[in-house]
Each structure stands twice: as structure tokens, then as C-alpha cells.
Enzyme design. Structure first.
Site, PDB file in Angstrom:
ATOM      1  N   HIS A  24       0.837  -1.212   0.000  1.00  0.00           N
ATOM      2  CA  HIS A  24       0.000   0.000   0.000  1.00  0.00           C
ATOM      3  C   HIS A  24       0.868   1.256   0.000  1.00  0.00           C
ATOM      4  CE1 HIS A  24       0.311   1.228   4.333  1.00  0.00           C
ATOM      5  NE2 HIS A  24       0.443  -0.059   4.576  1.00  0.00           N
ATOM      6  N   ASP A  73       6.326   1.667   6.671  1.00  0.00           N
ATOM      7  CA  ASP A  73       4.924   1.262   6.456  1.00  0.00           C
ATOM      8  C   ASP A  73       4.248   2.201   5.479  1.00  0.00           C
ATOM      9  OD1 ASP A  73       2.425   0.211   6.666  1.00  0.00           O
ATOM     10  OD2 ASP A  73       2.133   0.717   8.773  1.00  0.00           O
ATOM     11  N   GLU A 121      -5.138   1.614   2.755  1.00  0.00           N
ATOM     12  CA  GLU A 121      -4.979   0.432   3.609  1.00  0.00           C
ATOM     13  C   GLU A 121      -5.105   0.837   5.064  1.00  0.00           C
ATOM     14  OE1 GLU A 121      -3.173  -2.553   6.188  1.00  0.00           O
ATOM     15  OE2 GLU A 121      -2.544  -0.471   5.963  1.00  0.00           O
ATOM     16  N   GLU A 122      -4.489   1.979   5.379  1.00  0.00           N
ATOM     17  CA  GLU A 122      -4.451   2.437   6.780  1.00  0.00           C
ATOM     18  C   GLU A 122      -5.840   2.794   7.299  1.00  0.00           C
ATOM     19  OE1 GLU A 122      -1.981   2.028   8.541  1.00  0.00           O
ATOM     20  OE2 GLU A 122      -0.132   2.287   7.403  1.00  0.00           O
ATOM     21  N   GLU A 134       4.021  -5.980   3.771  1.00  0.00           N
ATOM     22  CA  GLU A 134       3.447  -5.078   4.764  1.00  0.00           C
ATOM     23  C   GLU A 134       4.476  -4.872   5.873  1.00  0.00           C
ATOM     24  OE1 GLU A 134       1.944  -2.611   5.961  1.00  0.00           O
ATOM     25  OE2 GLU A 134      -0.078  -3.241   5.421  1.00  0.00           O
TER      26      GLU A 134
HETATM   27 ZN   LIG Z   1       0.920  -0.963   6.428  1.00  0.00          ZN
END
Ligand SMILES: [Zn+2]
Length: 266
Positions: free
Chosen positions: A129, A141, A174-175, A201
């Protein structure tokens, strides 16, 4: 005697823990074209993770444009797919100080296709993502995942034509609630062609990569992973207890979406 045994066991456990969490030395930018180089991947992370880029921010649009260019440069057939954010994701973004209205309450995925020699075979998907939370530039991330995919695609192409289609899916939101993955697997024309997914991820901000989520009935997939892992720099870490514990935790990853549709992956 008992104390010596205890002390010895603890020391051994500590050394084992240190040994199994060592990260491999990154290959330099001048490494062979067919190899994966973490130093080359790092140049993309520096571009992607300049600042936080949550859904709806100007930085989010900049990162998407940058990634669209990078996928195009790599020779992939690139497209974007927009779909609605869930009401819960809209609320979550607003609560965190973001601006869902600036994104038209939408998630926008980036999709790149590298056609294989046999286009009838199910495709392999690489997924990560590109959105971040409101307060973090997201170097780990999930810029590290996105950059690793770009570098992997480059190295794969340097080895020659691929056997089957390779589909890169850089998901959005995604978050907020896995919205991008839901939008793709909810209705994209390619969704039924995906035979396996490798989703990258982030958990934590450093250390060794670990494989912690598989599809259902994952025996053959894990055997394949084991054979491939033997060729990876520094090997990989995967334990059945991690997958077991992860299944019992409330959080999901983008992979949870295809997994629930019966698609295999790691
Ligand atoms: Zn993530």
C-alpha cells in the site's frame, strides 16, 4: 548447578534470538542487474517517504504520480482504479485530521501489468500500500514494501521474459480500512485472473523480514516459499506460531481481502 543451568539456558536463548533476527547486509547499488539490491530500493523510499501522505493530501497525489511514472518506466501497462471509501474509513480519516473530501471520498489504486509468455496461466500479484497514516512519512509502512516491489520487478525483468503475467497492485487507503484492496478484489476485471498474492506489509520499523500470514490450506505454498527462501540473501523468517497468533489478532492486512476470497499467498 541449577543456577548455572538456568543461566546457560537463558544465554543460549538470547544468542538464538539475536542470531535469528539478524538482517542480511544490503546489496549495493552497483550489484548485478539480475539481483535485488536494497540500496537501489532505498532511492525510491527516499522519494516516496519525504512526508506523510495520507489519503486526500497533496503529498498523496504526488506519491501516486511518482509511482505511476516508476511503473511506466519499468515497462508495465499502468492504470488507476478509483472506488468509494467505506463510511467508517471516511470517519477515521476525518477524526485523524485528514480531509476525505479532498479525495472525493475515494481510494485510488495503481495497477501495473507485465505480460507473461503464457497469458492463460493465473497471474502472480505483488501488492503493497502507498498511503500512510496522517502523522508518519511511512518509510517502513509501507514505502519499504512498495520500493521492494519496484526493485523486484526490475530484477525479474533483467532475468528475461516472465512465464506468466505479473500484476503489481499498489493499494490506497490500507491504513483506513483496507479500502483499496476491497475495491480491487470487489470488482476489478483482473481480480479473477490472480492465482497467488505476495503482499509486503510493515510490522515495526526495522529488523528482519518475517512471513506471518498465509492463505488457507497453505501447505504447497509454504513448501514453495521454503525452496525460494533458501536462495534469498540471509534466508527468511517464517514460523507456524506467527501465522497462528496472527489469525487470533483483530488486525488485518491487504492480503486478508484476497485470502477471504480463497486466493493463496504470503
Ligand atoms: Zn501498512
Amino acid at each position: 548447578m541449577r543456577l548455572a543451568l538456568l543461566f546457560g539456558s537463558l544465554t543460549l536463548a538470547f544468542l538464538l534470538a539475536v542470531w535469528t533476527t539478524q538482517a542480511p547486509k544490503p546489496r549495493p547499488a552497483g550489484a548485478s542487474a539480475v539481483a535485488f539490491s536494497a540500496a537501489r530500493a532505498m532511492t525510491d523510499i527516499e522519494q516516496i517517504a519525504r512526508a506523510p501522505h495520507p489519503v486526500g493530501s497533496p503529498e498523496h497525489a504526488r506519491v501516486r504520480a511518482y509511482l505511476n511514472d516508476r511503473l511506466t518506466q519499468l515497462g508495465l501497462q499502468v492504470s488507476e482504479q478509483a472506488g468509494p471509501l467505506s463510511p467508517a474509513s471516511v470517519k477515521r480519516l476525518a477524526r485523524a485530521g485528514g480531509d476525505p473530501g479532498a479525495a472525493n471520498n475515494q481510494a485510488i489504486n495503481l495497477i501495473g501489468v507485465l505480460p507473461g509468455k503464457d497469458r492463460e496461466q493465473p497471474a502472480v500479484m505483488l501488492m503493497a500500500h502507498y498511503d500512510t497514516v496522517v502523522g508518519s512519512p511511512g518509510a517502513a509502512d509501507d514505502s519499504a514494501g512498495v520500493a521492494a516491489i519496484l526493485e523486484a520487478v526490475r530484477a525479474i525483468q533483467a532475468r528475461g521474459p516472465v512465464e506468466r503475467d505479473l500484476v503489481v497492485l499498489l493499494t490506497d487507503a490500507e491504513e483506513l480500512g483496507l479500502d483499496g484492496a476491497r475495491v480491487f478484489f470487489g470488482g476489478h476485471p483482473l481480480r479473477d485472473r490472480i492465482g497467488a498474492v505476495v503482499n509486503l506489509e510493515a510490522r515495526g520499523g526495522g529488523g528482519r523480514a518475517a512471513m506471518f500470514e498465509t492463505g488457507r490450506e497453505a501447505g504447497p505454498m509454504v513448501q514453495l516459499f521454503r525452496r525460494a527462501a533458501a536462495k534469498a540473501d540471509g534466508g527468511t523468517t517464517a514460523t507456524s506460531i506467527a501465522a497462528f497468533m496472527y489469525e487470533r489478532m483483530p488486525n488485518g492486512t491487504d492480503f486478508t481481502v484476497p485470502k477471504d476470497r480463497g486466493v493463496g499467498g504470503l
